[in-house]
Every structure is written in structure tokens, then in C-alpha cells.
Design a protein around this motif. Structure first.
Motif, PDB file in Angstrom:
ATOM      1  N   ILE A  19       0.853  -1.188   0.000  1.00 32.07           N
ATOM      2  CA  ILE A  19       0.000   0.000   0.000  1.00 32.07           C
ATOM      3  C   ILE A  19       0.888   1.236   0.000  1.00 32.07           C
ATOM      4  O   ILE A  19       1.794   1.366   0.830  1.00 32.07           O
ATOM      5  CB  ILE A  19      -0.931  -0.005   1.231  1.00 32.07           C
ATOM      6  CG1 ILE A  19      -1.977  -1.114   1.064  1.00 32.07           C
ATOM      7  CG2 ILE A  19      -1.605   1.343   1.426  1.00 32.07           C
ATOM      8  CD1 ILE A  19      -2.894  -1.281   2.251  1.00 32.07           C
ATOM      9  N   VAL A  20       0.632   2.138  -0.925  1.00 29.81           N
ATOM     10  CA  VAL A  20       1.429   3.365  -1.034  1.00 29.81           C
ATOM     11  C   VAL A  20       0.908   4.381  -0.020  1.00 29.81           C
ATOM     12  O   VAL A  20      -0.278   4.718  -0.006  1.00 29.81           O
ATOM     13  CB  VAL A  20       1.350   3.940  -2.460  1.00 29.81           C
ATOM     14  CG1 VAL A  20       2.165   5.233  -2.550  1.00 29.81           C
ATOM     15  CG2 VAL A  20       1.871   2.907  -3.462  1.00 29.81           C
ATOM     16  N   THR A  21       1.804   4.860   0.834  1.00 24.91           N
ATOM     17  CA  THR A  21       1.443   5.857   1.845  1.00 24.91           C
ATOM     18  C   THR A  21       2.410   7.033   1.774  1.00 24.91           C
ATOM     19  O   THR A  21       3.395   6.999   1.029  1.00 24.91           O
ATOM     20  CB  THR A  21       1.508   5.248   3.259  1.00 24.91           C
ATOM     21  OG1 THR A  21       2.884   5.022   3.612  1.00 24.91           O
ATOM     22  CG2 THR A  21       0.745   3.940   3.333  1.00 24.91           C
ATOM     23  N   ALA A  22       2.149   8.040   2.590  1.00 18.41           N
ATOM     24  CA  ALA A  22       3.035   9.208   2.643  1.00 18.41           C
ATOM     25  C   ALA A  22       4.424   8.835   3.123  1.00 18.41           C
ATOM     26  O   ALA A  22       5.407   9.532   2.817  1.00 18.41           O
ATOM     27  CB  ALA A  22       2.424  10.268   3.573  1.00 18.41           C
ATOM     28  N   ALA A  23       4.541   7.744   3.865  1.00 21.24           N
ATOM     29  CA  ALA A  23       5.845   7.300   4.365  1.00 21.24           C
ATOM     30  C   ALA A  23       6.500   6.282   3.441  1.00 21.24           C
ATOM     31  O   ALA A  23       7.567   5.764   3.746  1.00 21.24           O
ATOM     32  CB  ALA A  23       5.683   6.699   5.755  1.00 21.24           C
ATOM     33  N   GLY A  24       5.851   5.993   2.299  1.00 15.28           N
ATOM     34  CA  GLY A  24       6.376   5.007   1.371  1.00 15.28           C
ATOM     35  C   GLY A  24       5.514   3.760   1.342  1.00 15.28           C
ATOM     36  O   GLY A  24       4.486   3.672   2.035  1.00 15.28           O
ATOM     37  N   PRO A  25       5.902   2.753   0.545  1.00 17.37           N
ATOM     38  CA  PRO A  25       5.110   1.524   0.441  1.00 17.37           C
ATOM     39  C   PRO A  25       5.111   0.749   1.761  1.00 17.37           C
ATOM     40  O   PRO A  25       6.133   0.648   2.422  1.00 17.37           O
ATOM     41  CB  PRO A  25       5.830   0.731  -0.666  1.00 17.37           C
ATOM     42  CG  PRO A  25       6.774   1.686  -1.306  1.00 17.37           C
ATOM     43  CD  PRO A  25       7.091   2.745  -0.309  1.00 17.37           C
ATOM     44  N   VAL A  26       3.962   0.217   2.131  1.00 18.46           N
ATOM     45  CA  VAL A  26       3.818  -0.566   3.360  1.00 18.46           C
ATOM     46  C   VAL A  26       3.173  -1.902   3.001  1.00 18.46           C
ATOM     47  O   VAL A  26       2.109  -1.929   2.382  1.00 18.46           O
ATOM     48  CB  VAL A  26       2.945   0.182   4.397  1.00 18.46           C
ATOM     49  CG1 VAL A  26       2.730  -0.689   5.624  1.00 18.46           C
ATOM     50  CG2 VAL A  26       3.579   1.503   4.793  1.00 18.46           C
ATOM     51  N   ALA A  27       3.835  -2.993   3.376  1.00 21.65           N
ATOM     52  CA  ALA A  27       3.277  -4.330   3.133  1.00 21.65           C
ATOM     53  C   ALA A  27       2.249  -4.641   4.210  1.00 21.65           C
ATOM     54  O   ALA A  27       2.527  -4.502   5.406  1.00 21.65           O
ATOM     55  CB  ALA A  27       4.392  -5.367   3.140  1.00 21.65           C
TER      56      ALA A  27
END
Length: 560
Positions: free
Chosen positions: A246-254
Motif C-alpha cells: 500500500i502506497v502511503t506518505a511514508a512510502g510503500p507498506v506491506a
């Protein structure tokens, strides 16, 4: 002559309203002059009831025709009032209108004519729509909130029961959301929740419903769904969340989710049963492996255990309300002279039939169902009352881990000790070693507070949790009670003898007193005396009794 005021049409125009008269037998609709401008149409387009009705959006509320033609009321001569709201189409847009009026019957008793006012309420309708949105939908994800999800689930279950069909419910939990929160913060966690909701929604059928069940959980109501289709849908959702970060403001998160599911009415026939059994299935899936799916399966042992928990809960609450909780007193004696040093106060519950339940029958269930703190309050009250009434008595009482961090328990203890002077120095508070090692700093704070109140403190079942002596020194307790599992076979087991001898020796070096529990015979007592154990407790000394043995003994020897 007085100056003439504005006419009715002018007044209506000034406040943004328009009036009408509708002759139902001829369908002629007459308006004040500002109606066309108010509605955004040509005057020629609203000259009849039928023409006006064609511009009322079908999905936009109840129309004036509905209010009059479907009215169940009868005109008694003063007309019948109505008020409706609906969407009125003007061009490609729609405005919201409040229509307030009164219809009058003709000689045949049927509606003959009506007159009323219309007013634009776009802003009010939007505000009401937003309130409805907040009442039914989760603001973060836009999906149903839990109360409305429950309503939809209840209606779906009722429908499938009535028509002998089948539906499914999936409880979808985002895995390790707490870790994400610690690693990235609340903002990123909320992004993850919102994106997971979108991925789930995209993989559900149009006739299915999705809602936010709790912080990290979603509930999906699958209409007309068989058990096999439930498993297929769950696997589709697992893959949909797992396959791409998932793309977030902090970068991709699994991110992964774990799912528990249940089919109704096969395995549940009410909202409470559906939710409870979906939670059971979710727990089963997590036990097996995070990121997996499990469907609910009946479990006779689990259901029996729950019934027993309900029965025990009723018993505990009833015992508290009826004041049927009492104390039993087990002596702890000095090893050398066998004089009583203090009594350990143990809980007993009188059952309605006169039988007595021991603490080990009640406390584990009380801990499971969240009643142990209430039990602890009552036992503490009883112990302090006993100490206050018997100046010769010294006593200890066990406190559950839940109570050690409960502000209400602390308030109760402090209040009782202030009210009953001279009791604190004769009271020993016992905590288990397993509770102490869960958080050494919290346990140390507990010990300090107890000692500040003037009480002594003992650590019970020492050895079971393998606390290091460094931690024991840090805790600052006064008494160490050696776990009876190491004492009961001390005569026969060289390993137990070595372990107990080491415990006693190191504990004495720290300046602490030791109590050996479960002392069975004189041989064990002799071994413990040789090791330098300070106190003995167990079958050799005397088992717990609800009688008050110190009453029968002299004041010099009763409690040391």
C-alpha cells in the motif's frame, strides 16, 4: 388612509417562498409569480399537477402527489395538512424543495383541491445528508459504521431465514496494526486502513455490504452466499490486500489481513451469534497463521466451556450481591518453634446449597470474565475487617495481577487502612511471581506503594516464573514464598533439594524471609530447617479453615 403594504406575492418573493393552488379535478396548478424563478424553470412547465410531477425525482423523497393521494386521513371540513421534501429537476441538476400545504375533500370525500407553499432547502438538506452520513457511515473509510452494519446484518439474516437461503459474514482484521502505528504513526496507519477498505470494497459483489467493525477490523455481509462461496470470497480478499504494498506518505507498506467467517443460518441465526462465531473463526485463523482464513466450525468443548463461564459468572455475581464470600485461614508457622507467624487468608464462596467453593475454582474464571477485581475488593474488605476486630491477628492476602494496576483497588486499600489504624503493619500483600515478571518496573512500583502504606509484601509461588535474583533484589519485597511444586518432593528429589537450598541461601543473603509452601511431613520440615527456611506452610502445619483458630489460642502465641 393608512399606506397600503406589500401584497402576499411580494411577501413570499421576499422570503424566497412560492404559493400554489392545485385544482385536482382539472389538474390546474396556479402559482404566485415567483415560482418559476424559484424552481429554475419556465412558468409554462409547471401549469399542471402532471407536468410538475414529471420533474420530481423518483428517488428523491415523497412527492406532493404521494402525500395527498396516499393519505390515510379524512377531511373533516378543515382540510388535511401535509409536509414533504423531494428533489425537483431543473435542467441537468436537482434542487431540494420542502412542500407544506393542506388538501380539501370534495362532496365525494376524495381530495378536490390543495394549496400550499414551497421553499428551497438545498443547504438544510445537505446538512441533514451529512448528519445521516455521520450516523451511518465511518468517516475514515466511507463504509458502514458498526451500528448500521449490525442493522444490515440483522436484516440480511432475517431475510435468509425467512426465505430458506444462505448468507455469509466475514470479519477481516488488519494484521499487526499496532506495529504499523509505532513504526509510522497514526496518519500512515489511517491511510492503510482507508486503502485496505478500498481494496476489500473493490473485490466484493455489488449486492454485498462492507462496514468498519472496529479500529482494525471490517465486517463484510455476503448476501446469497454458500459456505463454499464464503471461502472463495475470503481468499480473494486475502490476495487483494496482500499482493501489492500500500502506497502511503511514508512510502510503500506491506499489509496482510486475517479473516474469520461464518455462514448463516447454518451456524448462526442472530447478529450476536454471527459476530461471536466470526470472532471465534478469526481467532482460529490467527492461531494457525496470520494472513489466513478460517471458517467457523462447531466445537462442543468450547461451547461447554462458555456455558460453564456463564454459569460461573452468575455464581460470582450472585455471591458478591448476597455477601456469600468468606475467608479461610491457613497458618504459616516459624520453622524453629512452630508458633504461628501469620495466617494466609484464602477466599471461599458459600453456594446456595450450602457447599463451599474454593478460590482455585472461582479465581481463574473470575479472571477470564473480568470479575476478579470485584472479588479482590470484597476479600480485601473482609481481611481488613478481620484484622481490625482481632488485634492479635497478622494476615496475608493474595492480589490478582489485574488489581495491582487498578486505581480503584489502590483507593480501596488506602481508604481501608486510613479508617482502621494499626492494621497496615499486620497486613501482608501477596503477589505471584508470574505477575511480577510481566513488568518488573510496574511490579516494583506496586511494591513501593504497598510498603509506603505500611504493609509488608510477599512474592508468592517463587521459582515458577524463574525470576532472576537481580530482579528479586530490584523488587524490594519482604518475604519470598517458595513454590510448593519444588517443596512437595524435596525429600525424594535431589534436584528439588538443590534448587530450594539455593533459593533459600540466596534469599537470606538479600535479607529476605522465606516461606516453604506445601510442606507435607516432618522429613521435609527437617530438610527445610537445615537449609535455614524461616517459615513453613502446608498439610503438616494445617490446612485452611473457615474457623478462627487464634480465638482459641493465647494472645502471646496466636500470631507471633
Amino acid at each position: 388612509m393608512p399606506a397600503s403594504g406589500p401584497d402576499a406575492a411580494e411577501i413570499l418573493r421576499s422570503i424566497g417562498d412560492a404559493a400554489y393552488h392545485w385544482q385536482l379535478d382539472t389538474d390546474v396548478l396556479s402559482w404566485t409569480g415567483n415560482a418559476a424563478a424559484l424552481l429554475g424553470v419556465d412558468a409554462a412547465e409547471i401549469v399542471s399537477g402532471a407536468a410538475y410531477a414529471r420533474r420530481v425525482a423518483v428517488e428523491g423523497g415523497q412527492s406532493r402527489v404521494d402525500a395527498i393521494a396516499r393519505s390515510s386521513q379524512r377531511d373533516g371540513g378543515e382540510g388535511v395538512a401535509y409536509q414533504v421534501q423531494y428533489a425537483f429537476k431543473c435542467g441537468d441538476e436537482a434542487i431540494w424543495v420542502e412542500d407544506t400545504g393542506r388538501w380539501f375533500a370534495g362532496p365525494d370525500g376524495r381530495p378536490h383541491h390543495a394549496h400550499g407553499l414551497i421553499r428551497r432547502i438545498d443547504e438544510r438538506h445537505e446538512a441533514e445528508r451529512r448528519l445521516t452520513q455521520l450516523a451511518k457511515f465511518d468517516p475514515l473509510t466511507g463504509e458502514l459504521n458498526r451500528p448500521y452494519l449490525n442493522e444490515v446484518l440483522a436484516a440480511t439474516v432475517e431475510e435468509v431465514v425467512r426465505f430458506r437461503e444462505s448468507c455469509g459474514f466475514l470479519l477481516i482484521s488488519i494484521d499487526h496494526l499496532g506495529r504499523l502505528n509505532e513504526a509510522y504513526g497514526f496518519d500512515v496507519t489511517e491511510e492503510v486502513i482507508a486503502q485496505v477498505a478500498k481494496r476489500i470494497r473493490a473485490r466484493l459483489r455489488g449486492k454485498d455490504h462492507l462496514g468498519r467493525f472496529s479500529g482494525n477490523k471490517f465486517g463484510a455481509v455476503l448476501t446469497r452466499c454458500t459456505p463454499d462461496e464464503l471461502a472463495v470470497a475470503a481468499e480473494r480478499l486475502l490476495a487483494g490486500v496482500r499482493d501489492e504494498p500500500i502506497v502511503t506518505a511514508a512510502g510503500p507498506v506491506a499489509v496482510t489481513v486475517t479473516i474469520g467467517g461464518v455462514t448463516a443460518p447454518r451456524h448462526a441465526r442472530s447478529v450476536a451469534e454471527v459476530v461471536s462465531r466470526a470472532l471465534d473463526a478469526l481467532h482460529g485463523a490467527r492461531t494457525k497463521r496470520y494472513g489466513s482464513f478460517a471458517a467457523y466450525r462447531p466445537n462442543i468443548e468450547r461451547d461447554a466451556m462458555r456455558r460453564e463461564s456463564v454459569r460461573a459468572t452468575d455464581e460470582i455475581v450472585s455471591a458478591l450481591n448476597d455477601r456469600r464470600i468468606a475467608l479461610a485461614f491457613e497458618p504459616v508457622v516459624e520453622t524453629a518453634g512452630r508458633e504461628v507467624a501469620f495466617y494466609e487468608c484464602l477466599m471461599r464462596v458459600y453456594r446456595p446449597d450450602g457447599a463451599i467453593a474454593h478460590a482455585n475454582e472461582i479465581i481463574p474464571i473470575a479472571e477470564q470474565v473480568g470479575l476478579v477485581r470485584m472479588v479482590d475488593y470484597r476479600v480485601l474488605e473482609l481481611v481488613v475487617a478481620e484484622l481490625a476486630s482481632e488485634p492479635v491477628l497478622k494476615a496475608s492476602v493474595n492480589v490478582s495481577p489485574a488489581s495491582t494496576v487498578d486505581p480503584d483497588w489502590w483507593t480501596c486499600l488506602a481508604g481501608l487502612l486510613r479508617t482502621n489504624s494499626g492494621v497496615a503493619e499486620r497486613l501482608i500483600i501477596e503477589i505471584t511471581e508470574t505477575a511480577a515478571i510481566q513488568d518488573i518496573d510496574d511490579a516494583r512500583g506496586f511494591v513501593t506503594r504497598v510498603k509506603d502504606l505500611g504493609c509488608r509484601i510477599a512474592i508468592d509461588d517463587f521459582g515458577a516464573g524463574h525470576t532472576s535474583f537481580r530482579n528479586l533484589r530490584k523488587l524490594g519485597v519482604d518475604i519470598v514464598k517458595i513454590d510448593g511444586a519444588f517443596v512437595q518432593n524435596i525429600v525424594k528429589s535431589a534436584d528439588d533439594r538443590a534448587f530450594v537450598h539455593t533459593l533459600i541461601d540466596l534469599t537470606r543473603r538479600l535479607g529476605l524471609k522465606t516461606v516453604a509452601e506445601w510442606v507435607q511431613d516432618e522429613q521435609a520440615a527437617a530438610v527445610l530447617a537445615g537449609f535455614g527456611c524461616d517459615y513453613l506452610q502446608g498439610a503438616l502445619i494445617g490446612l485452611a479453615n473457615i474457623d478462627r483458630p487464634w480465638v482459641r489460642t493465647s494472645a502471646n502465641t496466636a500470631c507471633g
